[in-house]
Scaffold this active site. Structure first.
Site, mmCIF file in Angstrom:
data_model
loop_
_atom_site.group_PDB
_atom_site.id
_atom_site.type_symbol
_atom_site.label_atom_id
_atom_site.label_comp_id
_atom_site.label_asym_id
_atom_site.label_seq_id
_atom_site.Cartn_x
_atom_site.Cartn_y
_atom_site.Cartn_z
ATOM 1 N N PHE A 250 92.640 -57.862 14.119
ATOM 2 C CA PHE A 250 91.384 -58.625 14.156
ATOM 3 C C PHE A 250 91.323 -59.588 15.333
ATOM 4 O O PHE A 250 90.656 -60.613 15.272
ATOM 5 C CB PHE A 250 91.162 -59.384 12.839
ATOM 6 C CG PHE A 250 91.241 -58.523 11.610
ATOM 7 C CD1 PHE A 250 90.414 -57.422 11.467
ATOM 8 C CD2 PHE A 250 92.154 -58.792 10.606
ATOM 9 C CE1 PHE A 250 90.498 -56.604 10.353
ATOM 10 C CE2 PHE A 250 92.237 -57.982 9.480
ATOM 11 C CZ PHE A 250 91.408 -56.888 9.363
ATOM 12 N N THR A 478 92.088 -48.478 12.506
ATOM 13 C CA THR A 478 90.700 -48.117 12.763
ATOM 14 C C THR A 478 90.430 -46.626 12.685
ATOM 15 O O THR A 478 89.282 -46.220 12.518
ATOM 16 C CB THR A 478 90.331 -48.599 14.176
ATOM 17 O OG1 THR A 478 91.466 -48.352 15.029
ATOM 18 C CG2 THR A 478 90.041 -50.070 14.196
ATOM 19 N N ALA A 520 87.271 -47.138 20.687
ATOM 20 C CA ALA A 520 86.936 -45.756 20.334
ATOM 21 C C ALA A 520 86.275 -45.027 21.499
ATOM 22 O O ALA A 520 86.719 -43.946 21.914
ATOM 23 C CB ALA A 520 86.033 -45.735 19.109
ATOM 24 N N LEU A 625 81.785 -40.832 16.044
ATOM 25 C CA LEU A 625 82.810 -39.811 16.281
ATOM 26 C C LEU A 625 83.384 -39.279 14.982
ATOM 27 O O LEU A 625 83.740 -38.115 14.882
ATOM 28 C CB LEU A 625 83.926 -40.393 17.154
ATOM 29 C CG LEU A 625 83.456 -40.897 18.530
ATOM 30 C CD1 LEU A 625 84.604 -41.591 19.257
ATOM 31 C CD2 LEU A 625 82.908 -39.738 19.371
ATOM 32 N N GLY A 697 80.960 -48.722 20.378
ATOM 33 C CA GLY A 697 81.810 -49.404 19.408
ATOM 34 C C GLY A 697 81.066 -49.685 18.116
ATOM 35 O O GLY A 697 79.841 -49.794 18.088
ATOM 36 N N GLY A 699 83.271 -51.247 15.265
ATOM 37 C CA GLY A 699 84.174 -52.015 14.405
ATOM 38 C C GLY A 699 83.810 -53.485 14.265
ATOM 39 O O GLY A 699 84.161 -54.115 13.274
ATOM 40 N N GLU A 700 83.158 -54.033 15.251
ATOM 41 C CA GLU A 700 82.760 -55.444 15.155
ATOM 42 C C GLU A 700 81.303 -55.584 14.742
ATOM 43 O O GLU A 700 80.921 -56.568 14.111
ATOM 44 C CB GLU A 700 83.023 -56.141 16.493
ATOM 45 C CG GLU A 700 84.496 -56.116 16.831
ATOM 46 C CD GLU A 700 84.879 -56.912 18.064
ATOM 47 O OE1 GLU A 700 85.984 -57.456 18.082
ATOM 48 O OE2 GLU A 700 84.093 -56.987 19.013
#
Lengths: 740, 317
Positions: A250, A478, A520, A625, A697, A699-700
């Site tokens: 994180f 991830t 990614a 993806l 991206g 994830g955030e």
């Protein structure tokens, strides 16, 4: 591979493997407890000793004396190394400020001041308690609210790519705001937060002559190699960093921390391999954290809801030479308005180093901006979804000739409203009851930039026809292993199980690493480039001259000629190595990701406790993806958003200068019972400006805006607006409606 | 963690004698609190006497129509016992509101009564704390005290007893059964078991040196409706900000004890008596003399509101 124009059609577009919900290829290792995390790598070096790190008992001052005699005599102790044994602070990497080790000066509480190395962990810990340290205390500054009024302006970068110049002005904010018929002008606060990942910072270090190998837990291998070599004053080529599995980071593991430095120094002193993990109570104060902010937002709008003026400022604190929390970044880009003003202020505080934590800048910034938008919607008597829709922009509002590459924020809002049943929301607060629960719904926008960066990889066709991927890219939980395998499988026409992915080793080609939700897209694009090289090499080996060589079903076909991959490798393995170089594509277009978050909460009318009832995120983040691992990222981020909205707060003791709730009993993060129902929708809009993968991206993004959606739902439930996060029951308890 | 020696006693009196004769000795049952504190060297016993072989894990009826719960009965066993569930619902509800399933499988009756405070300053050995290091001062006073006590505290300590189980036992008027090193037994009313901090916050109970808890006796069932409402920042696995254990009779009379606010389960006779007049009157009687801090002043209205929630539920049923 230079990426300097939008991607055309390419083998990834087949979507035979990419874009599918493939199970994680590292799943069985993790679910059986056999994934080799740093601290458990007993096999990598013989005769490992245990190091235990001692933290400073004061926040600011200096050490006058350390008595280690008893510790050195304690059973099993191999060696004791103190910060006084190192003449001056070890040099830091470019993104860090706090001293990791060395010298007598204390900058913050739990700064590492000694390592005890012993035969067992218990012996090391027990001996560590025998070190007696004398200090001279110096008064420090620990109270952001007190420093805020005279904090100077400061531009800054988040370390994860968000940045802001000191003061950014477009048009005439003051005039437009004064003239606006409808306004919001409020101040909000967000607290210090700690990453609280499951796996603490941990490392094993072993020297062989002047060569050092560290097995560690780190998101950015190349940064680690650079910074550790600098700290230890050794040439980078003498250092190998290995981090194949990471139990969460994180942002807390973007940089090297005291564990790896002290493992290396301890191993040198002990003349044998040493392993070190930071204890849980040290993690909040020894490492980095997300800094608290005090933010002011001013919004001016016409009666039709169009914004005419936006101002957002944020003050945070940090050690001298530290960086600000860039909480205003998204405000520059999210909504249209002709008159704008954003700035950051930075106070000097003597608390531990503030630095990146998941979506630095945007996470606390959107918690505030999107609450202010809710307040504006109410002032306008307008639906908060409609307010956001009407203020959408397809260009950078500060630079109208700078368009977004793809932006489908309105579709996120519309799709989410439909799916969530937004029309059922009563716009008048405190009207809906379900037994003892006041029920409310809230919406907020999510925004986070898509950052392009270089990333390299190597792929090898082995004699047996299998493929091996090697890159220093990391998988921080991830799904990186899996999406890289999918990329290779798609490009080379094989199955996912025919691909062996090896990550996290600094001997492998340098990748984007994991941070800023850039991993990614960039790392798969790097592998894409390497795969193109391998395809050429294979065609050449087979003597297939035709430009139309197809890779499918384990075979290479050109016209009427065909061969298996295994045939191609008969004479030996074939390697392709290359990298993704995004050139200026990230500057020619504004590349960002978007979300709409919808939340329903219940607030107990008696006790004021808030419990989330359901959540929905609609994400616009390019091509997805792997919908399964992407969904896991988003629901995890939404969970973190619940923590930020409702419970997470490092409590500052302003006398002693530390975060006092430094364990997982007192720093609360959500548990399963807090998260009843989550839903995620991905819009399908591949972005050809982003990379040949056309991905972005995610994830955030999943975290950005969640907190505000919860806050807005609480307001809709109770009619009480709480502008200080986290929204704990004490902040609205006595203003709640009367129990009927 | 300091090195320590360890033995498994064969009888309760022998266990008591072993602790009495060994300086720095302590009993160990489930160890869910003690071992954590030993790792931080907040507890530094030189010798541990394990009570697991003493057959103190039984739950059995008493001749007086009550129930005796062994000192070594796990929280899970107690909470799931059909007699506890049927006749002492407040106890089951309190236990399952605490900790996690895994911890409740290890935690015991005696250990839970002796659970030490969760004050963050108690847990940080660098901070002054009169409970951890008598005479060093109280960091929580003037510090971060949101979780801490508002009543029964002192100028030396504002910590709380953090458990859930004992709040229910207090409402049930349970007694703590003990044996001393001479083999003498005694029964301590649970209201007299924990001490207020006063000037000696490091002394937390009225147990004597070497005195071993053998069990807890519950008097005959009270009837009525049983409640345990625990208020916290997250839905599970958190200590109570405030908790209310209550038994309410059909006529509105009843009894209640409140957790999360005091050095012990907080029950006041005048507050019980005021229950028929409503939550406001009962909470006011309960919190007479309360001295909250700026951080935890909210607990005063929270007690009243939580009690009101419980009373409303009783009325609705």
């Amino acid at each position: 591979m230079k990426f300097d124009q939008p991607a055309g059609t390419n083998p990834i577009d087949q979507l035979k493997v990419v874009g599918k919900a493939v199970d994680r290829i590292d799943g069985p290792l993790k679910t059986t407890g056999t994934a080799p995390y740093a601290y458990e790598r007993h096999d990598v070096a013989p005769d490992q000793a245990y190091g235990y790190v001692v933290g400073s008992a004061i926040a600011k001052g200096s050490i006058t004396r350390m008595d280690t005699a008893d510790a050195k005599r304690a059973p099993g102790v191999v060696t004791v190394l103190t910060t006084l044994d190192v003449a001056k602070p070890l040099p830091n990497g470019p993104q860090n400020t706090a001293t990791l080790f060395g010298g007598a000066a204390i900058q913050h509480y739990h700064q590492a001041i000694a390592i005890v190395v012993a035969e067992t962990f218990e012996q090391a810990r027990s001996a560590a308690a025998l070190i007696r340290t004398e200090y001279t205390r110096t008064p420090g500054k620990y109270d952001l609210a007190k420093e805020e009024p005279h904090a100077p302006l400061k531009g800054g970068s988040s370390g994860e790519g968000s940045s802001a110049p000191p003061i950014d002005r477009v048009g005439d904010f003051a005039g437009a705001f004064a003239a606006a018929p409808v306004k919001v002008d409020q101040t909000y606060t967000t607290p210090d937060e700690t990453h609280a990942m499951m796996e603490p910072h941990a490392s094993i270090a072993a020297w062989s002559g002047d060569r050092l190998t560290v097995w560690t837990s780190n998101q950015m291998i190349a940064w680690s190699k650079r910074d550790l070599a600098k700290a230890l004053s050794i040439p980078p080529e003498k250092l190998r960093v290995d981090s194949p599995f990471i139990g969460g980071g994180f942002g807390g593991k973007l940089f090297i921390r005291a564990d790896v430095v002290l493992a290396a120094l301890g191993a040198k002193a002990a003349r044998r391999p040493v392993k070190v993990a930071l204890s849980r109570p040290m993690m909040a104060n020894n490492t980095t954290h997300r800094p608290a902010t005090i933010q002011r937002v001013r919004l001016g709008a016409n009666r039709d809801g169009r914004l005419t003026a936006i101002a957002h400022s944020s003050t945070s604190g940090n050690l001298p030479d530290g960086k600000p929390e860039t909480a205003v970044s998204q405000t520059k880009l999210f909504y249209a308005a002709p008159n704008r003003e954003t700035y950051l202020k930075l106070a000097v505080l003597d608390l531990p180093e503030g630095n990146a934590m998941r979506a630095p800048g945007e996470a606390p910034g959107l918690m505030v901006l999107e609450m202010a938008m809710d307040e504006l919607a109410e002032a306008l008597r307008m639906d908060p979804v409609e307010l956001r829709v009407i203020n959408d922009t397809q260009v950078d509002p500060e630079k109208p000739n700078h368009p977004f590459s793809e932006r489908h924020y309105v579709e996120c809002l519309r799709t989410g409203a439909e799916r969530f049943g937004w029309s059922q929301r009563n716009p008048k607060p405190a009207q809906v009851r379900d037994g003892k629960w006041l029920v409310g719904m809230g919406v907020a926008g999510g925004f986070r930039n898509n950052q392009l960066t270089k990333s390299a990889a190597r792929i090898r066709l082995e004699r047996d026809g299998r493929l091996t991927v090697e890159t220093d890219m990391t998988d921080i939980g991830t799904g990186t292993y899996t999406i890289l395998a999918q990329t290779a499988a798609e490009m080379m026409g094989v199955r996912v199980q025919d691909v062996n992915v090896r990550l996290g080793d600094s001997d492998f080609p340098v990748s984007a690493g994991s941070g800023g939700q850039w991993g990614a897209n960039n790392s798969t694009a790097g592998l894409y480039a390497a795969c193109l090289k391998l395809r050429e090499a294979i065609a050449q080996r087979l003597g297939f001259a035709s430009p139309e060589v197809a890779f499918a079903d384990g075979k290479v076909t050109a016209g009427s000629r065909s061969a298996t991959l295994k045939d191609a490798a008969q004479a030996g393995p074939i390697t392709g190595e290359d990298g993704f170089d995004p050139t200026d594509m990230g500057k020619r277009w504004q590349q960002s990701t978007f979300a709409a978050h919808f939340v329903e909460v219940g607030v107990n009318i008696y006790t004021g406790e808030t419990r989330v009832r359901r959540m929905l995120a609609v994400c616009d983040a390019g091509r997805i993806l792997n919908p399964k691992s992407a969904r896991s990222q988003v629901i995890g981020a939404m969970t973190m958003g619940v923590g930020g909205a409702l419970m997470e707060e490092l409590a500052v003791d302003k006398r002693f200068g530390l975060f006092i709730n430094h364990d997982l009993a007192t720093y609360e993060v959500p548990v399963h019972a807090d998260i009843p129902h989550q839903d995620v929708i991905f819009l399908d809009h591949p972005d050809d400006k982003s990379s040949p993968m056309k991905a972005k991206g995610v994830g955030e993004l999943g975290l950005c805006g969640v907190g505000a959606a919860i806050a807005n739902a609480i307001y809709n439930a109770t009619g009480v607006r709480v502008r200080d996060y986290p929204i704990t029951l004490d902040k609205h308890l006595e203003k709640l409606p009367q129990v009927a | 963690m300091k090195p320590f020696t360890y033995e498994r006693a064969k009888t309760p009196a022998e266990a008591a004698a072993a602790v009495a004769r060994t300086p720095g000795a302590k009993f160990i049952a489930g160890g869910t609190n003690l071992l954590d504190l030993m790792k931080l060297e907040i507890e530094t016993p030189t010798h541990l006497v394990d009570i697991q072989d003493l057959k103190l894990d039984r739950i059995e009826p008493t001749s007086g129509g009550g129930l005796r719960i062994g000192a070594f009965a796990t929280n899970t066993a107690t909470a799931s016992d059909p007699r506890v569930r049927r006749d002492y619902g407040v106890l089951t509800r309190a236990i399952v509101a605490g900790a996690s399933g895994q911890l409740r499988n290890k935690a015991t009756t005696a250990g839970n009564l002796l659970q030490r405070t969760r004050c963050p300053y108690f847990y940080d050995p660098n901070m002054p704390c009169n409970k951890r290091k008598p005479g060093s001062g109280c960091s929580a006073l003037g510090g971060y005290s949101r979780q801490l006590g508002i009543v029964g505290t002192s100028d030396a300590c504002i910590a709380t007893y953090p458990g859930d189980m004992a709040q229910a036992m207090r409402v049930l008027d349970a007694s703590v059964e003990t044996v001393d090193p001479q083999g003498q037994t005694r029964s301590i009313p649970i209201g007299d078991f924990h001490r207020l901090w006063g000037d000696t916050p490091h002394i937390e109970t009225n147990l004597r040196r070497g005195e071993l808890i053998t069990g807890v006796t519950l008097p005959r069932p009270l009837g009525g409706q049983h409640f345990y409402q625990k208020v916290r920042d997250r839905a599970s696995y958190a200590y109570a900000l405030v908790s209310v254990a209550a038994v309410i009779q059909p006529d509105g009379s009843g009894r209640f004890a409140v957790g999360g606010i005091a050095p012990k389960p907080w029950r006041v006779a005048a507050a019980d008596a005021a229950m028929p007049q409503g939550a406001k009157a009962a909470a006011a009687a309960l919190l007479a003399g309360a001295r909250p801090t700026e951080d935890n002043r909210f607990k005063v209205p929270l007690v009243e509101r939580t009690l009101a929630a419980v009373m409303a539920e009783a009325k609705a049923a």
